[in-house]
Design a protein around this motif. Structure first.
Motif, PDB file in Angstrom:
ATOM      1  N   LYS A  85       0.826  -1.200   0.000  1.00 55.06           N
ATOM      2  CA  LYS A  85       0.000   0.000   0.000  1.00 55.06           C
ATOM      3  C   LYS A  85       0.864   1.256   0.000  1.00 55.06           C
ATOM      4  N   LYS A  86       2.062   1.144   0.555  1.00 52.78           N
ATOM      5  CA  LYS A  86       3.007   2.255   0.501  1.00 52.78           C
ATOM      6  C   LYS A  86       3.461   2.404  -0.948  1.00 52.78           C
ATOM      7  N   GLU A  87       3.525   3.624  -1.430  1.00 58.43           N
ATOM      8  CA  GLU A  87       3.947   3.857  -2.807  1.00 58.43           C
ATOM      9  C   GLU A  87       5.471   3.764  -2.915  1.00 58.43           C
ATOM     10  N   ILE A  88       5.926   2.601  -3.359  1.00 56.33           N
ATOM     11  CA  ILE A  88       7.341   2.341  -3.612  1.00 56.33           C
ATOM     12  C   ILE A  88       7.446   2.125  -5.122  1.00 56.33           C
ATOM     13  N   PRO A  89       8.146   2.988  -5.844  1.00 58.12           N
ATOM     14  CA  PRO A  89       8.169   2.886  -7.307  1.00 58.12           C
ATOM     15  C   PRO A  89       8.728   1.565  -7.852  1.00 58.12           C
ATOM     16  N   SER A  90       9.783   1.015  -7.244  1.00 54.43           N
ATOM     17  CA  SER A  90      10.369  -0.227  -7.745  1.00 54.43           C
ATOM     18  C   SER A  90      11.301  -0.809  -6.689  1.00 54.43           C
ATOM     19  N   LEU A  91      11.864  -1.979  -6.983  1.00 53.69           N
ATOM     20  CA  LEU A  91      12.843  -2.573  -6.078  1.00 53.69           C
ATOM     21  C   LEU A  91      14.027  -1.642  -5.850  1.00 53.69           C
ATOM     22  N   GLN A  92      14.384  -0.877  -6.864  1.00 55.06           N
ATOM     23  CA  GLN A  92      15.516   0.044  -6.751  1.00 55.06           C
ATOM     24  C   GLN A  92      15.256   1.143  -5.729  1.00 55.06           C
ATOM     25  N   GLU A  93      14.018   1.399  -5.418  1.00 61.40           N
ATOM     26  CA  GLU A  93      13.648   2.489  -4.520  1.00 61.40           C
ATOM     27  C   GLU A  93      13.437   2.023  -3.078  1.00 61.40           C
ATOM     28  N   LEU A  94      13.701   0.750  -2.800  1.00 64.32           N
ATOM     29  CA  LEU A  94      13.486   0.241  -1.448  1.00 64.32           C
ATOM     30  C   LEU A  94      14.435   0.887  -0.455  1.00 64.32           C
ATOM     31  N   GLU A 148      -5.208 -20.714  -3.730  1.00 68.54           N
ATOM     32  CA  GLU A 148      -5.570 -20.954  -5.134  1.00 68.54           C
ATOM     33  C   GLU A 148      -5.297 -22.396  -5.568  1.00 68.54           C
ATOM     34  N   GLY A 149      -4.754 -23.208  -4.669  1.00 70.25           N
ATOM     35  CA  GLY A 149      -4.508 -24.614  -4.979  1.00 70.25           C
ATOM     36  C   GLY A 149      -3.299 -24.866  -5.859  1.00 70.25           C
ATOM     37  N   LEU A 150      -2.317 -24.008  -5.786  1.00 71.96           N
ATOM     38  CA  LEU A 150      -1.127 -24.148  -6.623  1.00 71.96           C
ATOM     39  C   LEU A 150      -0.127 -25.106  -5.982  1.00 71.96           C
ATOM     40  N   VAL A 151      -0.574 -26.352  -5.770  1.00 76.15           N
ATOM     41  CA  VAL A 151       0.227 -27.350  -5.057  1.00 76.15           C
ATOM     42  C   VAL A 151       1.411 -27.859  -5.873  1.00 76.15           C
ATOM     43  N   ASN A 152       1.344 -27.754  -7.202  1.00 74.04           N
ATOM     44  CA  ASN A 152       2.435 -28.230  -8.046  1.00 74.04           C
ATOM     45  C   ASN A 152       3.482 -27.148  -8.314  1.00 74.04           C
ATOM     46  N   GLY A 153       3.274 -25.967  -7.776  1.00 78.54           N
ATOM     47  CA  GLY A 153       4.251 -24.900  -7.929  1.00 78.54           C
ATOM     48  C   GLY A 153       3.670 -23.652  -8.560  1.00 78.54           C
ATOM     49  N   TYR A 154       4.463 -22.604  -8.487  1.00 75.89           N
ATOM     50  CA  TYR A 154       4.067 -21.292  -9.016  1.00 75.89           C
ATOM     51  C   TYR A 154       5.308 -20.429  -9.152  1.00 75.89           C
ATOM     52  N   LYS A 155       5.134 -19.270  -9.754  1.00 78.06           N
ATOM     53  CA  LYS A 155       6.203 -18.285  -9.850  1.00 78.06           C
ATOM     54  C   LYS A 155       5.782 -17.031  -9.112  1.00 78.06           C
ATOM     55  N   LEU A 156       6.770 -16.379  -8.528  1.00 78.82           N
ATOM     56  CA  LEU A 156       6.586 -15.062  -7.957  1.00 78.82           C
ATOM     57  C   LEU A 156       7.620 -14.182  -8.641  1.00 78.82           C
ATOM     58  N   VAL A 157       7.139 -13.238  -9.454  1.00 78.90           N
ATOM     59  CA  VAL A 157       8.009 -12.438 -10.322  1.00 78.90           C
ATOM     60  C   VAL A 157       7.911 -10.962  -9.951  1.00 78.90           C
ATOM     61  N   VAL A 158       9.070 -10.305  -9.935  1.00 82.14           N
ATOM     62  CA  VAL A 158       9.124  -8.857  -9.753  1.00 82.14           C
ATOM     63  C   VAL A 158       9.922  -8.287 -10.920  1.00 82.14           C
ATOM     64  N   ASN A 159       9.302  -7.404 -11.671  1.00 75.49           N
ATOM     65  CA  ASN A 159      10.000  -6.692 -12.743  1.00 75.49           C
ATOM     66  C   ASN A 159      10.503  -5.371 -12.165  1.00 75.49           C
ATOM     67  N   CYS A 160      11.725  -5.000 -12.520  1.00 71.54           N
ATOM     68  CA  CYS A 160      12.319  -3.788 -11.956  1.00 71.54           C
ATOM     69  C   CYS A 160      12.811  -2.882 -13.079  1.00 71.54           C
ATOM     70  N   GLY A 161      12.194  -1.723 -13.210  1.00 69.16           N
ATOM     71  CA  GLY A 161      12.612  -0.740 -14.209  1.00 69.16           C
ATOM     72  C   GLY A 161      12.143  -1.088 -15.602  1.00 69.16           C
ATOM     73  N   GLU A 162      12.279  -0.123 -16.484  1.00 65.07           N
ATOM     74  CA  GLU A 162      11.826  -0.282 -17.868  1.00 65.07           C
ATOM     75  C   GLU A 162      12.492  -1.462 -18.566  1.00 65.07           C
ATOM     76  N   ASP A 163      13.814  -1.605 -18.432  1.00 66.85           N
ATOM     77  CA  ASP A 163      14.508  -2.718 -19.071  1.00 66.85           C
ATOM     78  C   ASP A 163      14.130  -4.065 -18.463  1.00 66.85           C
ATOM     79  N   GLY A 164      13.649  -4.059 -17.235  1.00 68.37           N
ATOM     80  CA  GLY A 164      13.212  -5.288 -16.582  1.00 68.37           C
ATOM     81  C   GLY A 164      11.760  -5.628 -16.848  1.00 68.37           C
ATOM     82  N   GLY A 165      11.092  -4.800 -17.655  1.00 65.98           N
ATOM     83  CA  GLY A 165       9.706  -5.078 -18.021  1.00 65.98           C
ATOM     84  C   GLY A 165       8.666  -4.498 -17.085  1.00 65.98           C
ATOM     85  N   GLN A 166       9.074  -3.620 -16.167  1.00 60.72           N
ATOM     86  CA  GLN A 166       8.104  -3.019 -15.248  1.00 60.72           C
ATOM     87  C   GLN A 166       7.287  -1.977 -15.991  1.00 60.72           C
TER      88      GLN A 166
END
Length: 112
Positions: A43-52, A74-92
């Motif tokens: 809920k805190k406005e943090i622009p990206s990982l770089q701004e932590l 959600e029943g994701l017992v076989n696995g899942y991904k948790l992805v963070v994109n950082c910056g324009e080049d990182g796809g954010q």
């Protein structure tokens, strides 16, 4: 400029919210890349990982914990991904830190 995520937090823009507490909010992505695609945001406005700051550790930890709880819900017992994109080049695309919880199908080494 206010991001779309801040507008969702403030209820100015509707979203399919699946979790909320004092530190974070989670909602379903409107353009899902997998059968389960939930965004977990502070809920805190943090622009990206770089701004932590060191003070943000508990917020980020909470978001990751919430993602793990949502994966179980959600029943994701076989696995899942948790992805963070950082910056324009990182796809954010939105300048507000967010975690993509992706699952519900076999995911490749790429994003999905």
């Amino acid at each position: 400029m206010t991001s779309i995520f801040k507008k969702i937090i403030d209820r100015e823009v509707p979203a399919d919210i699946v979790y909320e507490d004092d530190l974070c909010l989670a909602f379903r992505d409107i353009q899902p890349k997998a059968p389960v695609h939930i965004l977990v945001i502070p809920k805190k406005e943090i622009p990206s990982l770089q701004e932590l700051s060191e003070d943000d550790q508990s917020i980020v930890g909470r978001c990751v914990w919430v993602a793990s709880q949502l994966a179980a819900q959600e029943g994701l017992v076989n696995g899942y991904k948790l992805v963070v994109n950082c910056g324009e080049d990182g796809g954010q695309e939105v300048p507000h830190l967010h975690f993509h919880l992706l699952g519900g199908k076999k995911l490749s080494l790429g994003l999905v």
